[in-house]
Design a protein around this motif. Sequence first.
Motif: not given
Length: 413
Positions: A395-406, A241-247
């Motif tokens: 919004a996508l960057a914040l979603a990626g941050l939430a994924l990373a912290l989990g 999911g983080v990879g999806f967010v990054l690009t």
Amino acid sequence: MSLSATHSPARPSAPLAPPVWIERGSRDYGRVGLALFLAGFSTFSLLYCVQPLLPEFARSFAIGPAESALALSLTTGFLAFAIFLAGALSQTVPRRGLMFASMAAAAILNFVAALAPNWHAFLAARALEGLVLGGVPAVAMAYLAEEIDPRHLGRSMGLYVAGTAFGAMMGRVGMGVLTEIASWQTAMALLGLVDLAAAVGFALLLPASRNFVARRGLDARHHAATWGTLLRHRPLLRLYGVGFVLTSVFVTLFNYASFRLSEPPYGLGQTAISLIFLVYGFGMFASSLAGGLADRFGRRPALAAGLALMAAGILLTLLAPLPLIAAGIVLVTIGFFTAHSVASGWVGRLAGASKSHAASLYLLFYYVGSSVTGSVGGWFWEHGGWPAVVGLTGALALAGLALALGIADRRAA
């Protein structure tokens, strides 16, 4: 916990004997670093060379911004599909040969794209280019995870990602500058020649695999079972999911920044817009540094920091002064390459014996983000302008941050 501890259906492709690692400081370690730097340069210069030309395509072919973005989105979409196939194929053929063939074929297809007589022929050549490039990214990640001493994997992955940053930068900047001097067709043909030379250099430098044992035949049931297990592995799924967010964030922001800066009140020309991509130099530095920091201090803090930097940079681009927009783009770039370097290395550490499959899944999500969101971003740009693009990417960057912290950061993983 490593995937290998829980995954019984997937028989390991690594030899039963203890692995023979390539250690930092050895001659082969330096050769691997340079070869994978060339692989990253070649892949990403070919992939992203069209990005600064999107406004040029819109004018030349009388198409809209969203349609011009297909020059990149179609390539990354086919690349995502090809990576899936390459992850399975790479279990049966030597890794070095597969990567070289992919690099050389993609460079030749850049010549074909340069000679395309119309927009649809151009898109067809770009789609094929994405298809053949699939043999590089997933296999490169798997090669590093299999061959490099795990204590230094983060640093090696960072150097590979630095090569991707340099290639993306030179592809974008070179296209913009050369288009001012000659035509975009000439620029793309010259890049194809440079990347063909890079493919030859790669083949001469990269040591043969020491810890890889090829499988016989394509065992479809084995691959399906392995991918199914990987998709049920929650830490890996979060990394996908983080990879999806990054690009999604990175490609969308750069795609439509070109349109924004070419319009009033900025009115920048093609060369000036392409020079913005020099910020990739910050990405080269960040990716090399991030790998070492993740090895030393932990992967979750480094990954979260990269995503937080991206979010801050996105917000900064809302401001009107050009220097502040440039500063925002710098922050987004540093954050992107920091996060991608850490996530790439982490996937290999968590995957156990299924490194190629895990890498192919990560890159599938990664390039689907570029393809889908890069095109969808055109709708946001056309209907809401830059604030809408910022809303989407923020919004996508914040979603990626939430994924990373989990994600639990276990050093033994």
